[in-house]
Design a protein around this motif. Structure first.
Motif, PDB file in Angstrom:
ATOM      1  N   GLN A 106     -34.931 -15.054  -8.766  1.00  0.00           N
ATOM      2  CA  GLN A 106     -36.182 -15.274  -8.891  1.00  0.00           C
ATOM      3  C   GLN A 106     -36.587 -16.650  -9.857  1.00  0.00           C
ATOM      4  OE1 GLN A 106     -38.962 -14.345  -7.263  1.00  0.00           O
ATOM      5  NE2 GLN A 106     -37.619 -12.771  -6.216  1.00  0.00           N
ATOM      6  N   GLY A 107     -35.693 -16.943 -10.894  1.00  0.00           N
ATOM      7  CA  GLY A 107     -35.861 -18.149 -11.788  1.00  0.00           C
ATOM      8  C   GLY A 107     -35.313 -19.303 -11.056  1.00  0.00           C
ATOM      9  N   TYR A 108     -34.656 -19.102  -9.890  1.00  0.00           N
ATOM     10  CA  TYR A 108     -34.051 -20.405  -9.336  1.00  0.00           C
ATOM     11  C   TYR A 108     -34.845 -20.848  -8.144  1.00  0.00           C
ATOM     12  CZ  TYR A 108     -29.490 -19.684 -11.374  1.00  0.00           C
ATOM     13  OH  TYR A 108     -28.499 -19.411 -12.331  1.00  0.00           O
ATOM     14  N   ILE A 109     -35.685 -19.926  -7.780  1.00  0.00           N
ATOM     15  CA  ILE A 109     -36.760 -20.474  -6.331  1.00  0.00           C
ATOM     16  C   ILE A 109     -37.423 -21.695  -6.624  1.00  0.00           C
ATOM     17  CG2 ILE A 109     -38.483 -19.496  -5.095  1.00  0.00           C
ATOM     18  CD1 ILE A 109     -37.118 -16.879  -5.071  1.00  0.00           C
ATOM     19  N   PRO A 110     -38.150 -21.986  -7.605  1.00  0.00           N
ATOM     20  CA  PRO A 110     -38.696 -23.143  -7.722  1.00  0.00           C
ATOM     21  C   PRO A 110     -37.860 -24.210  -7.554  1.00  0.00           C
ATOM     22  CG  PRO A 110     -39.685 -21.755  -9.194  1.00  0.00           C
ATOM     23  CD  PRO A 110     -38.335 -21.132  -8.714  1.00  0.00           C
ATOM     24  N   GLU A 111     -36.608 -24.081  -8.065  1.00  0.00           N
ATOM     25  CA  GLU A 111     -35.745 -25.428  -8.111  1.00  0.00           C
ATOM     26  C   GLU A 111     -35.246 -25.745  -6.471  1.00  0.00           C
ATOM     27  OE1 GLU A 111     -31.798 -27.247 -10.012  1.00  0.00           O
ATOM     28  OE2 GLU A 111     -32.519 -25.340 -10.667  1.00  0.00           O
ATOM     29  N   ILE A 112     -34.855 -24.441  -5.953  1.00  0.00           N
ATOM     30  CA  ILE A 112     -34.505 -24.235  -4.526  1.00  0.00           C
ATOM     31  C   ILE A 112     -35.483 -24.942  -3.608  1.00  0.00           C
ATOM     32  CG2 ILE A 112     -33.819 -22.755  -2.598  1.00  0.00           C
ATOM     33  CD1 ILE A 112     -32.456 -20.772  -4.648  1.00  0.00           C
ATOM     34  N   THR A 113     -36.559 -24.504  -3.785  1.00  0.00           N
ATOM     35  CA  THR A 113     -37.576 -24.984  -2.585  1.00  0.00           C
ATOM     36  C   THR A 113     -37.833 -26.485  -3.059  1.00  0.00           C
ATOM     37  OG1 THR A 113     -38.873 -23.019  -3.198  1.00  0.00           O
ATOM     38  CG2 THR A 113     -40.271 -24.821  -2.475  1.00  0.00           C
ATOM     39  N   GLY A 114     -37.942 -27.072  -4.275  1.00  0.00           N
ATOM     40  CA  GLY A 114     -37.893 -28.479  -4.265  1.00  0.00           C
ATOM     41  C   GLY A 114     -36.961 -29.053  -3.765  1.00  0.00           C
ATOM     42  N   LYS A 115     -35.667 -28.503  -3.859  1.00  0.00           N
ATOM     43  CA  LYS A 115     -34.606 -29.511  -3.326  1.00  0.00           C
ATOM     44  C   LYS A 115     -34.663 -29.448  -1.762  1.00  0.00           C
ATOM     45  CE  LYS A 115     -31.522 -31.039  -4.839  1.00  0.00           C
ATOM     46  NZ  LYS A 115     -31.472 -32.614  -5.363  1.00  0.00           N
ATOM     47  N   LEU A 116     -35.015 -28.062  -1.147  1.00  0.00           N
ATOM     48  CA  LEU A 116     -35.154 -28.155   0.336  1.00  0.00           C
ATOM     49  C   LEU A 116     -36.033 -29.151   0.848  1.00  0.00           C
ATOM     50  CD1 LEU A 116     -34.655 -24.343   0.689  1.00  0.00           C
ATOM     51  CD2 LEU A 116     -32.951 -26.119   1.454  1.00  0.00           C
ATOM     52  N   ALA A 117     -37.322 -29.103   0.077  1.00  0.00           N
ATOM     53  CA  ALA A 117     -38.510 -29.893   0.555  1.00  0.00           C
ATOM     54  C   ALA A 117     -38.115 -31.466   0.329  1.00  0.00           C
ATOM     55  CB  ALA A 117     -39.688 -29.685  -0.401  1.00  0.00           C
ATOM     56  N   GLU A 118     -37.378 -31.915  -0.536  1.00  0.00           N
ATOM     57  CA  GLU A 118     -36.681 -33.288  -0.774  1.00  0.00           C
ATOM     58  C   GLU A 118     -35.906 -33.570   0.347  1.00  0.00           C
ATOM     59  OE1 GLU A 118     -33.272 -35.246  -3.735  1.00  0.00           O
ATOM     60  OE2 GLU A 118     -34.661 -34.025  -4.583  1.00  0.00           O
ATOM     61  N   ILE A 119     -34.979 -32.741   0.842  1.00  0.00           N
ATOM     62  CA  ILE A 119     -33.855 -33.096   1.812  1.00  0.00           C
ATOM     63  C   ILE A 119     -34.564 -33.062   3.273  1.00  0.00           C
ATOM     64  CG2 ILE A 119     -31.772 -32.208   3.157  1.00  0.00           C
ATOM     65  CD1 ILE A 119     -31.363 -30.685   0.456  1.00  0.00           C
ATOM     66  N   ILE A 120     -35.510 -32.025   3.344  1.00  0.00           N
ATOM     67  CA  ILE A 120     -36.173 -32.140   4.711  1.00  0.00           C
ATOM     68  C   ILE A 120     -37.380 -33.061   4.951  1.00  0.00           C
ATOM     69  CG2 ILE A 120     -37.393 -30.551   6.140  1.00  0.00           C
ATOM     70  CD1 ILE A 120     -35.857 -28.310   4.942  1.00  0.00           C
ATOM     71  N   GLY A 121     -37.792 -33.354   3.660  1.00  0.00           N
ATOM     72  CA  GLY A 121     -39.008 -34.480   3.677  1.00  0.00           C
ATOM     73  C   GLY A 121     -40.102 -33.788   4.169  1.00  0.00           C
TER      74      GLY A 121
END
Length: 162
Positions: free
Chosen positions: A108-123
């Protein structure tokens, strides 16, 4: 407007001496996942969902584990290359929804960072990426802490003529 949906699934077993990567983020955990690449099970499921929606085969077709150039590769690179394949077919991402199935580590504590990284890569916007985590209530190989499985669904829309 043409829209397409794709579903992805991936699973990797835990292995001592490996780092744990999920969604392009290193997760603090004493063991990682076994795989030809960095074994980022979340990114692999997303790649399959994207490729399926674009009718572009699967991750193993584009990045085979029999090819040495993909050995140990950072899965963020695979996701970036997958997005190029999707865009070459004139599709863009509307949204992606993912579920990580793991007893441990707690994510749970990692989900915001994961979401941000995925959004960055995918655009795309972080609002277009949903990442959830669940357990299997100690059932099966996941419940026995033998590995992690992930599911992903991607919705694409066509940007022009194919």
């Amino acid at each position: 407007m043409k829209i397409r949906v794709g579903m992805g699934f991936d699973v990797h077993r835990f292995a001592i001496g490996r780092e744990l990567w999920l969604g392009g983020i290193r997760i603090a955990h004493p063991i990682g996942l076994l795989g030809h690449s960095d074994a980022d099970v979340l990114i692999h499921a997303i790649c399959d969902a994207l490729l399926g929606a674009a009718n572009a085969r699967d991750i193993g077709f584009h990045f085979p584990d029999s090819d040495k150039k993909y050995e140990g590769i950072d899965s963020k690179i695979l996701l970036s290359k997958t997005m190029q394949i999707v865009r070459d077919k004139n599709f863009e991402v509307s949204n992606i929804d993912c579920t990580i199935c793991a007893e441990h580590p707690k994510l749970q504590g990692y989900i915001p960072e994961i979401t941000g990284k995925l959004a960055e890569i995918i655009g795309v916007s972080e609002d277009d990426i949903s990442v959830k985590a669940t357990t299997t209530e100690k059932l099966g190989f996941i419940g026995r802490n033998e590995g992690i499985a992930t599911y992903a669904v991607a919705l694409l829309y066509q940007t022009g003529k194919e």
